[in-house]
Design a protein around this motif. Structure first.
Motif, PDB file in Angstrom:
ATOM      1  N   GLN A 216       0.832  -1.203   0.000  1.00  0.00           N
ATOM      2  CA  GLN A 216       0.000   0.000   0.000  1.00  0.00           C
ATOM      3  C   GLN A 216       0.866   1.252   0.000  1.00  0.00           C
ATOM      4  O   GLN A 216       1.906   1.311   0.658  1.00  0.00           O
ATOM      5  N   CYS A 217       0.419   2.269  -0.746  1.00  0.00           N
ATOM      6  CA  CYS A 217       1.107   3.559  -0.744  1.00  0.00           C
ATOM      7  C   CYS A 217       0.709   4.312   0.516  1.00  0.00           C
ATOM      8  O   CYS A 217      -0.478   4.576   0.752  1.00  0.00           O
ATOM      9  N   LEU A 218       1.693   4.648   1.342  1.00  0.00           N
ATOM     10  CA  LEU A 218       1.426   5.292   2.621  1.00  0.00           C
ATOM     11  C   LEU A 218       1.422   6.810   2.523  1.00  0.00           C
ATOM     12  O   LEU A 218       0.728   7.488   3.282  1.00  0.00           O
ATOM     13  N   ALA A 219       2.233   7.355   1.634  1.00  0.00           N
ATOM     14  CA  ALA A 219       2.330   8.815   1.506  1.00  0.00           C
ATOM     15  C   ALA A 219       2.970   9.155   0.176  1.00  0.00           C
ATOM     16  O   ALA A 219       3.752   8.378  -0.376  1.00  0.00           O
ATOM     17  N   VAL A 220       2.617  10.331  -0.348  1.00  0.00           N
ATOM     18  CA  VAL A 220       3.194  10.835  -1.589  1.00  0.00           C
ATOM     19  C   VAL A 220       3.720  12.237  -1.325  1.00  0.00           C
ATOM     20  O   VAL A 220       3.000  13.090  -0.799  1.00  0.00           O
ATOM     21  N   VAL A 221       4.978  12.469  -1.652  1.00  0.00           N
ATOM     22  CA  VAL A 221       5.586  13.788  -1.497  1.00  0.00           C
ATOM     23  C   VAL A 221       5.705  14.408  -2.879  1.00  0.00           C
ATOM     24  O   VAL A 221       6.360  13.848  -3.762  1.00  0.00           O
ATOM     25  N   GLN A 222       5.086  15.568  -3.079  1.00  0.00           N
ATOM     26  CA  GLN A 222       5.033  16.180  -4.398  1.00  0.00           C
ATOM     27  C   GLN A 222       5.701  17.546  -4.464  1.00  0.00           C
ATOM     28  O   GLN A 222       5.591  18.240  -5.456  1.00  0.00           O
ATOM     29  N   ASP A 223       6.421  17.933  -3.395  1.00  0.00           N
ATOM     30  CA  ASP A 223       6.997  19.273  -3.333  1.00  0.00           C
ATOM     31  C   ASP A 223       8.358  19.345  -4.019  1.00  0.00           C
ATOM     32  O   ASP A 223       9.346  19.764  -3.444  1.00  0.00           O
ATOM     33  N   PHE A 224       8.423  18.892  -5.274  1.00  0.00           N
ATOM     34  CA  PHE A 224       9.649  18.953  -6.050  1.00  0.00           C
ATOM     35  C   PHE A 224       9.386  19.691  -7.361  1.00  0.00           C
ATOM     36  O   PHE A 224       8.291  19.597  -7.934  1.00  0.00           O
ATOM     37  N   HIS A 225      10.403  20.418  -7.824  1.00  0.00           N
ATOM     38  CA  HIS A 225      10.288  21.121  -9.096  1.00  0.00           C
ATOM     39  C   HIS A 225      10.888  20.324 -10.243  1.00  0.00           C
ATOM     40  O   HIS A 225      10.597  20.581 -11.404  1.00  0.00           O
ATOM     41  N   GLU A 226      11.760  19.369  -9.904  1.00  0.00           N
ATOM     42  CA  GLU A 226      12.408  18.551 -10.916  1.00  0.00           C
ATOM     43  C   GLU A 226      12.404  17.103 -10.447  1.00  0.00           C
ATOM     44  O   GLU A 226      11.976  16.777  -9.344  1.00  0.00           O
ATOM     45  N   GLY A 227      12.915  16.210 -11.320  1.00  0.00           N
ATOM     46  CA  GLY A 227      12.936  14.795 -11.017  1.00  0.00           C
ATOM     47  C   GLY A 227      13.895  14.437  -9.900  1.00  0.00           C
ATOM     48  O   GLY A 227      14.847  15.153  -9.609  1.00  0.00           O
ATOM     49  N   ILE A 228      13.651  13.275  -9.262  1.00  0.00           N
ATOM     50  CA  ILE A 228      14.479  12.780  -8.170  1.00  0.00           C
ATOM     51  C   ILE A 228      15.547  11.861  -8.750  1.00  0.00           C
ATOM     52  O   ILE A 228      15.244  10.945  -9.520  1.00  0.00           O
ATOM     53  N   ASN A 229      16.795  12.078  -8.372  1.00  0.00           N
ATOM     54  CA  ASN A 229      17.892  11.245  -8.859  1.00  0.00           C
ATOM     55  C   ASN A 229      18.336  10.194  -7.849  1.00  0.00           C
ATOM     56  O   ASN A 229      18.774   9.114  -8.221  1.00  0.00           O
ATOM     57  N   SER A 230      18.264  10.523  -6.568  1.00  0.00           N
ATOM     58  CA  SER A 230      18.742   9.574  -5.565  1.00  0.00           C
ATOM     59  C   SER A 230      18.064   9.850  -4.232  1.00  0.00           C
ATOM     60  O   SER A 230      17.584  10.954  -3.980  1.00  0.00           O
ATOM     61  N   LEU A 231      18.007   8.806  -3.400  1.00  0.00           N
ATOM     62  CA  LEU A 231      17.479   8.986  -2.043  1.00  0.00           C
ATOM     63  C   LEU A 231      18.097   7.961  -1.120  1.00  0.00           C
ATOM     64  O   LEU A 231      18.596   6.924  -1.548  1.00  0.00           O
ATOM     65  N   ALA A 232      18.102   8.304   0.164  1.00  0.00           N
ATOM     66  CA  ALA A 232      18.624   7.407   1.195  1.00  0.00           C
ATOM     67  C   ALA A 232      17.754   7.546   2.430  1.00  0.00           C
ATOM     68  O   ALA A 232      17.119   8.578   2.647  1.00  0.00           O
ATOM     69  N   TRP A 233      17.719   6.488   3.229  1.00  0.00           N
ATOM     70  CA  TRP A 233      16.898   6.476   4.450  1.00  0.00           C
ATOM     71  C   TRP A 233      17.829   6.322   5.632  1.00  0.00           C
ATOM     72  O   TRP A 233      18.698   5.450   5.640  1.00  0.00           O
ATOM     73  N   LYS A 234      17.661   7.169   6.658  1.00  0.00           N
ATOM     74  CA  LYS A 234      18.579   7.164   7.795  1.00  0.00           C
ATOM     75  C   LYS A 234      17.805   7.333   9.099  1.00  0.00           C
ATOM     76  O   LYS A 234      16.796   8.040   9.131  1.00  0.00           O
ATOM     77  N   GLU A 235      18.285   6.662  10.136  1.00  0.00           N
ATOM     78  CA  GLU A 235      17.701   6.764  11.474  1.00  0.00           C
ATOM     79  C   GLU A 235      18.626   7.609  12.341  1.00  0.00           C
ATOM     80  O   GLU A 235      19.823   7.313  12.462  1.00  0.00           O
ATOM     81  N   ILE A 236      18.120   8.699  12.924  1.00  0.00           N
ATOM     82  CA  ILE A 236      18.917   9.564  13.784  1.00  0.00           C
ATOM     83  C   ILE A 236      18.121   9.839  15.053  1.00  0.00           C
ATOM     84  O   ILE A 236      17.020  10.390  14.994  1.00  0.00           O
ATOM     85  N   SER A 237      18.682   9.458  16.196  1.00  0.00           N
ATOM     86  CA  SER A 237      18.058   9.742  17.499  1.00  0.00           C
ATOM     87  C   SER A 237      16.589   9.328  17.527  1.00  0.00           C
ATOM     88  O   SER A 237      15.710  10.103  17.888  1.00  0.00           O
ATOM     89  N   ASN A 238      16.334   8.086  17.094  1.00  0.00           N
ATOM     90  CA  ASN A 238      14.979   7.516  17.118  1.00  0.00           C
ATOM     91  C   ASN A 238      14.010   8.223  16.184  1.00  0.00           C
ATOM     92  O   ASN A 238      12.800   8.043  16.297  1.00  0.00           O
ATOM     93  N   SER A 239      14.525   9.050  15.288  1.00  0.00           N
ATOM     94  CA  SER A 239      13.687   9.677  14.277  1.00  0.00           C
ATOM     95  C   SER A 239      14.133   9.180  12.908  1.00  0.00           C
ATOM     96  O   SER A 239      15.304   8.869  12.699  1.00  0.00           O
ATOM     97  N   SER A 240      13.181   9.117  11.988  1.00  0.00           N
ATOM     98  CA  SER A 240      13.445   8.556  10.670  1.00  0.00           C
ATOM     99  C   SER A 240      13.485   9.669   9.635  1.00  0.00           C
ATOM    100  O   SER A 240      12.605  10.534   9.609  1.00  0.00           O
ATOM    101  N   TYR A 241      14.525   9.664   8.788  1.00  0.00           N
ATOM    102  CA  TYR A 241      14.701  10.729   7.808  1.00  0.00           C
ATOM    103  C   TYR A 241      14.994  10.160   6.423  1.00  0.00           C
ATOM    104  O   TYR A 241      15.691   9.151   6.278  1.00  0.00           O
ATOM    105  N   LEU A 242      14.451  10.816   5.419  1.00  0.00           N
ATOM    106  CA  LEU A 242      14.784  10.531   4.025  1.00  0.00           C
ATOM    107  C   LEU A 242      15.621  11.677   3.491  1.00  0.00           C
ATOM    108  O   LEU A 242      15.338  12.845   3.773  1.00  0.00           O
ATOM    109  N   VAL A 243      16.642  11.351   2.706  1.00  0.00           N
ATOM    110  CA  VAL A 243      17.456  12.364   2.041  1.00  0.00           C
ATOM    111  C   VAL A 243      17.270  12.183   0.541  1.00  0.00           C
ATOM    112  O   VAL A 243      17.400  11.073   0.026  1.00  0.00           O
ATOM    113  N   THR A 244      16.913  13.258  -0.171  1.00  0.00           N
ATOM    114  CA  THR A 244      16.678  13.173  -1.609  1.00  0.00           C
ATOM    115  C   THR A 244      17.604  14.112  -2.368  1.00  0.00           C
ATOM    116  O   THR A 244      17.907  15.211  -1.913  1.00  0.00           O
ATOM    117  N   GLY A 245      18.046  13.652  -3.522  1.00  0.00           N
ATOM    118  CA  GLY A 245      18.815  14.484  -4.444  1.00  0.00           C
ATOM    119  C   GLY A 245      17.983  14.726  -5.685  1.00  0.00           C
ATOM    120  O   GLY A 245      17.361  13.799  -6.224  1.00  0.00           O
TER     121      GLY A 245
END
Length: 657
Positions: free
Chosen positions: A567-596
């Motif tokens: 199931q699709c849980l969420a869609v992020v559409q706040d980009f002006h151009e295409g996505i080239n890369s992404l990574a997922w990281k856990e920091i201090s019990n919080s979850s973060y995505l990094v996008t290029g």
């Protein structure tokens, strides 16, 4: 003008003496501000520490209350929050005070203690938020007492306390969906990222309320007073030039960003305040990496140098000169004692990370070196080159241990197995090659692909290899026999990215046919086909838990999926151009995505899950024109986007032009 510390405070500390640095306060305010603006981050922090330290008989007085008073009295407002957040003593003070009130069943009184409440909000640490969430969720009476203050604000002059109570409840994760809040008076409350969908807020006093990131869908704001309300548009950091590389520190507390103008910006990831700017490179910074200890940063660039920096104060430690071409890749050894760099000049150079002295120049490649990597043991370095070879080097002697020949086109990627016993390489010649890291012998040539191999990956156990390519397939190989275990067909276009889940039980692949496919790593069967993207999927990444997956696409969106259901849980559409890369990281019990992104930006997104509902919130972004450290703050309606103006007017808010 800053006021001197009050006489009443000195009564509690009769033997206290002002720090000599406090003479700084005798300088006119305008001059002090100018001096502070010229100081780098570490120097400014040292000054602030001196200004907020009081001693008795030469010994510092450990009093959080006094320190807080001095911070509020002597430090400019814009610097107070970062200073407070970085002080462990003040954080512990807040936790202890909250715990004491909790133990005596008086936690509801924190909203009446304005000084403590303000400190709770400013510190805003994960430990404090967790404590509040736990207590509010467990203590129904506490929640009722806080909500009662909000209700009383409708008729009684308790607006300040009511605003504090509502702020505390929002920070504790309490949702106000469909709640009847008609006529409440909570001016100045911080309701950022609160849940107020379909809430009834008619006639409420919401003056100066911070609604940044709040959910207000179908909320009724008819006749609400909203002068000075802040609806922060999505926050972002805009850099002055294009971003070529970025790296987190090992503890996740800092992020270094390499720029096209030769500078490196280092940010504090808790506040995203710029800690320092590393200046020295005279052209584009192509590669940035932290040492394993996090004490040092290494960078390589188009000025043919590798530069070493102190990660805490930003000072240049060494400039490593010797390359005669652009430096494309830098890497630390696992111990952090040595650095490897690969260059357009065809050489790999090894450097002592402490002295900056050249240890070895590794010569043998006849074309540019695209990537360098240390083995897990740190005894060996592998380099992949456009000369179609992989070379393995002994880090102690600097000698070429082996030249791995067999590819007939450029080598784009090289990776060691988790054990360090093997090396795999992917090439434009359509093959994946498996090598013995000790003997250099070719173990297997994996030849089932019929077009360029774009991505290779080892399973976490090292027993299996996955590869994806232009032939639209994902192929799974036995890492020992080299035999194809499965050919995963289903994509209708090139496979750009393959990745194993943390457990190694599953594989995700992203393709040009606009889909992400999840595969069982053992059976090769399709688990799910994740459809929704309208253009090529360029990158996929598993969450650290392996229960969710993120996909980035050239359709300018990132999608979050549930691995179990698809199931699709969420869609992020706040980009002006295409996505080239992404990574997922856990920091201090919080979850973060990094996008290029193609717009030259790096964005950091926080992934938040509340009662099975997922939200992806923009946390930080780096673009190429100017710097903004916080949410865009809108006083009244100045700067409010036309869409939000229209939305608020439709909902009946007054004072919106």
């Amino acid at each position: 003008m800053l006021n001197p510390i009050s006489r009443s405070t000195h009564l509690h500390y009769p033997a206290a003496q002002k720090s000599p640095a406090s003479r700084f306060l005798s300088i006119p305010l305008e001059v002090r501000e100018e001096i502070e603006s010229l100081l780098d981050f570490s120097s400014r922090q040292a000054l602030f520490k001196a200004l907020t330290t009081v001693t008795r008989d030469g010994e510092p007085i450990d009093s959080p209350a006094l320190k807080l008073h001095l911070i509020k009295d002597r430090i400019q407002a814009q610097h107070q929050a970062p200073l407070i957040r970085s002080d462990e003593g003040l954080q512990n003070f807040v936790l202890n005070q909250l715990q004491r009130l909790s133990d005596s069943s008086q936690l509801d009184q924190v909203v009446e203690k304005s000084g403590l409440f303000e400190l709770v909000c400013v510190v805003n640490s994960p430990e404090i938020i967790r404590l509040l969430q736990e207590k509010v969720q467990q203590d129904i009476l506490l929640k009722e007492k806080l909500f009662n203050w909000i209700q009383r604000s409708k008729k009684e002059e308790v607006q300040a306390i009511a605003a504090n109570a509502l702020t505390l409840l929002v920070k504790a994760g309490v949702q106000f969906i469909n709640k009847n809040l008609k006529g409440i008076r909570v001016p100045g409350a911080d309701l950022s990222y609160g849940q107020f969908d379909s809430a009834q807020l008619q006639g409420s006093n919401l003056s100066g309320v911070n609604f940044s990131g709040s959910w207000l869908r179908q909320a009724n704001l008819s006749s609400a007073q909203m002068a000075g309300a802040r609806f922060g548009e999505w926050p972002y950091l805009q850099e002055e030039r294009e971003i070529r590389s970025c790296a987190y520190s090992p503890d996740g507390k800092a992020c270094a960003v390499g720029l096209g103008n030769g500078r490196i910006s280092v940010y504090d990831t808790s506040s995203w305040e710029k800690i320092c700017t590393l200046q020295g490179h005279t052209s584009t910074v192509m590669s940035v990496v932290y040492s394993p200890s996090g004490q040092q940063i290494a960078s390589g660039g188009y000025d043919n140098t590798v530069r070493l920096w102190d990660a805490h104060n930003g000072e240049a430690v060494h400039t490593l000169q010797g390359h005669t071409g652009w430096v494309l890749s830098v890497a630390y050894s696992p111990t952090g004692h040595q650095i490897a760099s690969g260059s357009v000049d065809g050489t790999v150079r090894l450097w002592d990370a402490h002295s900056g002295e050249a240890v070895h120049t590794l010569q043998g490649h006849t074309s540019r070196v695209n990537s360098v990597v240390y083995s897990p043991s740190g005894q060996q370095v592998a380099s992949g080159s456009a000369d179609n070879t992989v070379r393995l080097w002994d880090v102690h002697s600097g000698e070429a241990v082996h030249t791995l020949q067999g590819h007939t086109s450029g080598v784009f990627s090289v990776v060691y197995s988790p054990s360090g016993q093997q090396v795999i390489s992917g090439s434009a010649d359509t093959t994946v090659r498996l090598w013995d890291a000790h003997s250099g012998e070719a173990i297997h040539t994996l030849q089932e692909h019929t077009d360029c191999v774009m991505s290779v990956a080892y399973s976490p156990s090292g027993q299996q290899i996955a590869s994806g390519g232009y032939d639209n397939t994902v192929r799974l190989w036995d890492a020992h026999s080299g035999e194809v275990v499965h050919t995963l067909r289903g994509h209708a276009s090139s496979v750009f990215s393959v990745v194993y889940s943390p457990s190694g039980q599953q594989i995700a692949s992203g393709s040009g046919n606009k889909t992400v496919r999840l595969w069982d790593a053992h059976s090769g069967e399709t688990v799910h086909t994740l459809r929704g993207h309208t253009s090529s999927v360029s990158s996929v990444a598993y969450s650290p838990s392996g229960q969710q997956i993120a996909s980035g696409s050239w359709d300018k969106t990132v999608r979050l999926w549930d691995v179990a259901s698809g199931q699709c849980l969420a869609v992020v559409q706040d980009f002006h151009e295409g996505i080239n890369s992404l990574a997922w990281k856990e920091i201090s019990n919080s979850s973060y995505l990094v996008t290029g992104c193609d717009d030259k930006s790096v964005r950091v997104w926080q992934v938040i899950e509340e009662e099975g509902r997922y939200e992806v919130r923009l946390f930080w972004s780096s673009l190429h024109d100017r710097l903004t450290l916080t949410d865009t703050v809108i006083q009244g309606t100045e700067g409010l986007s036309p869409v939000n103006k229209k939305l608020l007017k439709q909902r009946g808010a007054v004072g919106i032009p």
